[in-house]
Motif scaffolding. Sequence first.
Motif, short mmCIF file in Angstrom:
data_model
loop_
_atom_site.label_atom_id
_atom_site.label_comp_id
_atom_site.label_asym_id
_atom_site.label_seq_id
_atom_site.Cartn_x
_atom_site.Cartn_y
_atom_site.Cartn_z
N PHE A 1 0.86 -1.18 0.00
CA PHE A 1 0.00 0.00 0.00
C PHE A 1 0.90 1.23 0.00
CE2 PHE A 1 -2.34 3.43 1.95
CZ PHE A 1 -3.55 3.35 1.29
N HIS A 2 0.76 2.05 -1.03
CA HIS A 2 1.53 3.29 -1.05
C HIS A 2 0.72 4.38 -1.70
CE1 HIS A 2 3.74 1.70 -4.92
NE2 HIS A 2 2.52 1.29 -4.86
N HIS A 3 1.06 5.62 -1.37
CA HIS A 3 0.23 6.73 -1.81
C HIS A 3 0.48 7.07 -3.27
CE1 HIS A 3 -1.35 7.53 2.17
NE2 HIS A 3 -0.12 7.35 2.63
N ARG A 4 1.74 7.17 -3.66
CA ARG A 4 2.08 7.50 -5.04
C ARG A 4 2.93 6.37 -5.62
NH1 ARG A 4 4.87 12.91 -3.22
NH2 ARG A 4 5.72 11.27 -1.93
N ALA A 5 2.99 6.31 -6.96
CA ALA A 5 3.63 5.18 -7.64
C ALA A 5 5.00 4.83 -7.05
CB ALA A 5 3.75 5.48 -9.12
N GLN A 6 5.84 5.86 -6.79
CA GLN A 6 7.21 5.53 -6.41
C GLN A 6 7.42 5.44 -4.90
OE1 GLN A 6 7.97 9.46 -7.62
NE2 GLN A 6 9.35 8.85 -9.24
N ASP A 7 6.36 5.68 -4.12
CA ASP A 7 6.56 5.76 -2.68
C ASP A 7 6.98 4.43 -2.06
OD1 ASP A 7 6.12 8.43 -2.20
OD2 ASP A 7 3.95 8.20 -1.93
N THR B 1 6.11 -5.40 5.81
CA THR B 1 6.99 -4.25 5.57
C THR B 1 6.46 -3.05 6.33
OG1 THR B 1 7.29 -5.06 3.31
CG2 THR B 1 8.03 -2.82 3.74
N SER B 2 7.36 -2.26 6.90
CA SER B 2 6.98 -0.99 7.55
C SER B 2 6.07 -1.16 8.76
CB SER B 2 6.27 -0.06 6.56
OG SER B 2 7.19 0.77 5.92
N MET B 3 6.16 -2.30 9.42
CA MET B 3 5.34 -2.51 10.61
C MET B 3 6.18 -2.59 11.87
SD MET B 3 2.12 -2.35 9.99
CE MET B 3 1.32 -3.15 11.39
N GLY B 4 7.45 -2.20 11.78
CA GLY B 4 8.30 -2.23 12.96
C GLY B 4 9.69 -1.77 12.58
N GLU B 5 10.65 -2.07 13.44
CA GLU B 5 12.02 -1.60 13.20
C GLU B 5 12.77 -2.43 12.18
OE1 GLU B 5 13.54 -1.55 17.15
OE2 GLU B 5 12.65 0.41 17.58
N ARG B 6 12.18 -3.56 11.81
CA ARG B 6 12.77 -4.43 10.80
C ARG B 6 11.62 -5.20 10.16
NH1 ARG B 6 13.04 -9.33 13.72
NH2 ARG B 6 12.56 -8.94 15.89
N PRO B 7 11.87 -5.90 9.06
CA PRO B 7 10.79 -6.71 8.50
C PRO B 7 10.37 -7.75 9.53
CG PRO B 7 12.90 -7.25 7.46
CD PRO B 7 13.12 -6.03 8.28
N LEU B 8 9.08 -7.98 9.64
CA LEU B 8 8.57 -8.85 10.70
C LEU B 8 7.76 -10.01 10.13
CD1 LEU B 8 7.14 -6.16 13.16
CD2 LEU B 8 9.26 -7.45 13.44
N ASP C 1 4.72 8.36 10.57
CA ASP C 1 5.51 9.25 9.71
C ASP C 1 4.55 9.88 8.70
OD1 ASP C 1 5.05 7.43 7.67
OD2 ASP C 1 7.06 6.55 7.74
N PRO C 2 5.07 10.74 7.79
CA PRO C 2 4.13 11.42 6.88
C PRO C 2 3.29 10.47 6.01
CG PRO C 2 6.27 12.50 6.85
CD PRO C 2 6.43 11.24 7.65
N MET C 3 3.71 9.22 5.87
CA MET C 3 2.94 8.27 5.07
C MET C 3 1.74 7.71 5.84
SD MET C 3 4.21 8.14 2.15
CE MET C 3 5.63 9.01 1.50
N TYR D 1 -2.90 4.00 11.92
CA TYR D 1 -3.33 3.79 10.53
C TYR D 1 -2.71 2.52 9.97
CZ TYR D 1 -4.10 5.06 5.57
OH TYR D 1 -4.47 5.08 4.25
N ARG D 2 -1.42 2.36 10.20
CA ARG D 2 -0.74 1.15 9.71
C ARG D 2 -1.32 -0.11 10.34
NH1 ARG D 2 4.00 4.84 9.06
NH2 ARG D 2 4.83 4.33 7.00
N ARG D 3 -1.63 -0.01 11.64
CA ARG D 3 -2.19 -1.20 12.32
C ARG D 3 -3.59 -1.52 11.81
NH1 ARG D 3 0.49 -2.71 16.99
NH2 ARG D 3 -1.43 -3.46 17.90
N GLN D 4 -4.25 -0.51 11.25
CA GLN D 4 -5.56 -0.76 10.62
C GLN D 4 -5.40 -1.41 9.24
OE1 GLN D 4 -8.84 -0.21 11.47
NE2 GLN D 4 -8.20 0.29 13.56
N ILE D 5 -4.40 -0.93 8.49
CA ILE D 5 -4.24 -1.41 7.11
C ILE D 5 -3.70 -2.84 7.07
CG2 ILE D 5 -2.99 -1.06 4.95
CD1 ILE D 5 -2.88 1.81 5.47
#
Lengths: 275, 152
Positions: free
Chosen positions: A183-189, A211-218, A249-251, A256-260
């Motif tokens: 899930f990303h906002h713009r094509a290259q994000d 991805t992006s759910m913690g300090e490392r891939p989980l 973060d700005p993304m 929000y991430r825990r919802q997605i």
Amino acid sequence: MIPAPFDYEVAESAEHAVELLGQHDDAKLLAGGHSLLPLMKLRLASPSVLIDIGRVSDLSYVRDAGDRIAIGALTCYEDAHFDETLKSSCPIVAHAAGEVGDPQVRNRGTIGGSVAHGDPASDIPTIMLALNAEFVVRGPTGERTIAAADFFKGVFEVDLAPQEILTEMRVPKTSSGWSYLKFHHRAQDWATVGVAVVLGDGSNNASVALTSMGERPLRAQGVEEALAAGEDPASAARRAAEGTNPVSDPMGSSEYRRQIAPVLTRRALEEALSR
Amino acid sequence: MNGARLEAEVEPRQLLVYFLRDNLNLTGTTVGCDTTSCGACTILVDGKSVKSCTMLAVQADGTEVTTIEGMAKDGELHPLQRAFHDNHALQCGYCTPGMIMAAAGLIQRGGDMSEDDIRLGLEGNLCRCTGYHNIVKAIQQAAGEMKSSATV
């Protein structure tokens, strides 16, 4: 935006790179440079020496190695994306490589660079974790292999000593369903959240990584356990955010991430099961 | 460099785009965002599209670099340049060299060039004026012409 001054060395081989790393304190390896140079331009990184490994052409390959596929660390995303061996025998890697950045970025950025950089928002580390990949690392005393599960330590922190270089990634051949949804906002994000699913021999035997759910891939352990206990994918997916610690973060905010994550996980499981 | 051999000494930290613009006066390659996002500075290195704001000039040592200035041959516009002209594929023109070089990279890579393929292939190039429509049309035209005449 100009990087701070540094000295520049060219490595002729992996062994030469290890040797050069031993000669300099505070040196960084430069592969495709698509994580390092932006950091240097922002002066968030200012190594005193760059060791350019970009010309070590024998580290750019994809090889059939029996039950595994060996990927040279300097293989760029675009080459991995179009590689026939990966497309037929481990398609999730070819697919995910094509999800990174844009064609120009994929022409320079490397699979090994992404793994060694250890950015929790990048796609390839998550894929490697979901696949139980193995990494080959070369240092002054020789080679060692390490499991992806043990390699990623924290934000930009991996199990590489100052004088070590990642040379190869080994991924299993997969014949069952898989999915990587980002899930990303713009094509290259970067991924706000990404979910990788690799099915085993049945739907109750899946590996799921985030991805992006913690300090490392989980690994999404709750989801994996629920599937193993025979729960259906929709209800197993509800446990995707368990044990995670996503940043705000700005993304997107942590909440929000825990919802997605559960929603994407359900979709990824459904896609993997349909393949 | 655009078909000619070039030797130069550069400071290691000099980015390729500034080497092109400031040292070689090849100002067709523009700087948009300077953060690997907008694609204005796209050039070809060994036939592959790259963003020259995110490459050191020294990394181009020993490679074949093509910029927009190297596209026209013998006073004849490159098929992509002509197609952009024919289709009114630019307004302010700032992104155009990067668009053309990204398109050249896509065509060089081979594969399908449907409207969807082209739009996806341009994900690393931003245009603030045109809405992309005529850019896509122009690239489709040029890709067709280049396929039939087999010139790259």
